[in-house]
Design an enzyme around this catalytic site. Structure first.
Site, PDB file in Angstrom:
ATOM      1  N   LYS A 198      40.056  86.119  23.024  1.00  0.00           N
ATOM      2  CA  LYS A 198      39.232  87.133  22.143  1.00  0.00           C
ATOM      3  C   LYS A 198      37.881  86.654  21.984  1.00  0.00           C
ATOM      4  O   LYS A 198      36.946  87.632  22.037  1.00  0.00           O
ATOM      5  CB  LYS A 198      39.958  87.425  20.720  1.00  0.00           C
ATOM      6  N   SER A 237      39.430  93.611  19.626  1.00  0.00           N
ATOM      7  CA  SER A 237      39.522  92.164  19.796  1.00  0.00           C
ATOM      8  C   SER A 237      40.308  91.617  18.417  1.00  0.00           C
ATOM      9  O   SER A 237      41.283  92.164  18.080  1.00  0.00           O
ATOM     10  CB  SER A 237      38.199  91.603  19.777  1.00  0.00           C
ATOM     11  N   TYR A 278      45.034  82.430  22.663  1.00  0.00           N
ATOM     12  CA  TYR A 278      44.669  83.836  21.928  1.00  0.00           C
ATOM     13  C   TYR A 278      43.471  83.810  21.577  1.00  0.00           C
ATOM     14  O   TYR A 278      42.415  84.636  21.878  1.00  0.00           O
ATOM     15  CB  TYR A 278      45.568  84.262  21.160  1.00  0.00           C
TER      16      TYR A 278
END
Length: 272
Positions: A152, A134, A148
């Protein structure tokens, strides 16, 4: 006893570094990449200890085929390192539908498909360790990385839940959460949105905030990852780099203070 590790995204960056470190100490690695040529150096150096597998993690059926191929070749899978992914840079307003979906397809759904494929194998073994790569941006956020960050955060929520579901089967789950490192994540592997000039000051402030010391050395992570893999009681959350811890600590302290400030209003909203 040598461990059997399946690593996705092993063509470069963390995946390649960790694959080499594992092979160097005598473990065996099923390494996946979009292009088999990118794994040729591992095969040339380590021979039968490496099983190269061509894989696009966006293809769910191919993920199951890759896991089955690795299991048939080595007999088991002790560790999965879900490393495939990329960075999308740009403001949320700038992001196209295609870019947003592509970010989630690879970083979240690709990881999910490989995870779903490996769980039955590890459940039958009554042992295994699923390591999801992650980011500390699954715990905190930075501007111009909105999609992004979101991918995650999704990985973290999925993996925390998974840990509670598979613990009784002898399966450990860990989230590796690096701060920025000098891989090509922000270079050749990165994608950029079409810029809107209104966000230029925010992007400049973001860029100016980084110093050479901000970025960790990718090779320095190998020893830490080997220690994680060897731990009989590995952590669920595993930060990598010296920037991540103080950053996460400050954000969580601020978050708790905000919860406290609004606590009475929140409790009254319960209605009893």
């Amino acid at each position: 006893m040598a461990k059997i590790i399946l690593i996705t995204g092993a063509s470069r960056g963390f995946g390649k570094i960790w694959a080499k470190a594992l092979l160097e100490r005598g473990d065996k690695v099923a390494a996946t990449a979009r292009k088999l040529d990118d794994l040729a150096d591992l095969v040339a150096q380590y021979g039968d200890a490496v099983l190269p597998i061509q894989l696009d993690v966006n293809d769910r059926a191919a993920c199951f085929e890759a896991v089955n191929k690795a299991t048939e070749y080595f007999g088991r899978i002790d560790v999965l390192i879900n490393n495939a992914g990329f960075g999308l840079f740009g403001a949320i307003e700038e992001t196209t539908e295609q870019q947003a979906r592509a970010q989630m397809e690879t970083n979240f759904f690709g990881l999910l498909w490989v995870t779903q494929a490996v769980v039955p194998i590890m459940r039958a073994q009554q042992s295994g360790h699923i390591i999801q790569v992650s980011s500390f941006l699954g715990l905190v956020t930075l501007p111009v990385l909105g999609l992004y960050n979101a991918s995650k955060y999704a990985v973290n929520g999925l993996s925390e839940t998974l840990a509670t579901e598979v613990k009784s089967f002898g399966i450990h789950v860990s989230l590796i959460e690096p701060n920025g490192f000098s891989t090509d994540w922000s270079g050749a592997s990165a994608f950029q949105t079409e810029p809107n000039e209104v966000y230029a000051p925010i992007k400049k402030a973001f860029a100016d905030g980084a110093t050479p010391d901000t970025w960790g050395k990718p090779e320095a992570t190998a020893a830490a990852v080997l220690q994680l893999i060897d731990s009989p009681n590995p952590p669920l959350h595993f930060l990598l780099g010296k920037i991540a811890y103080p950053g996460v600590k400050q954000v969580y302290a601020d978050r708790l203070a905000e919860f406290e400030e609004w606590k009475d209003v929140s409790v009254d909203a319960h209605g009893h």
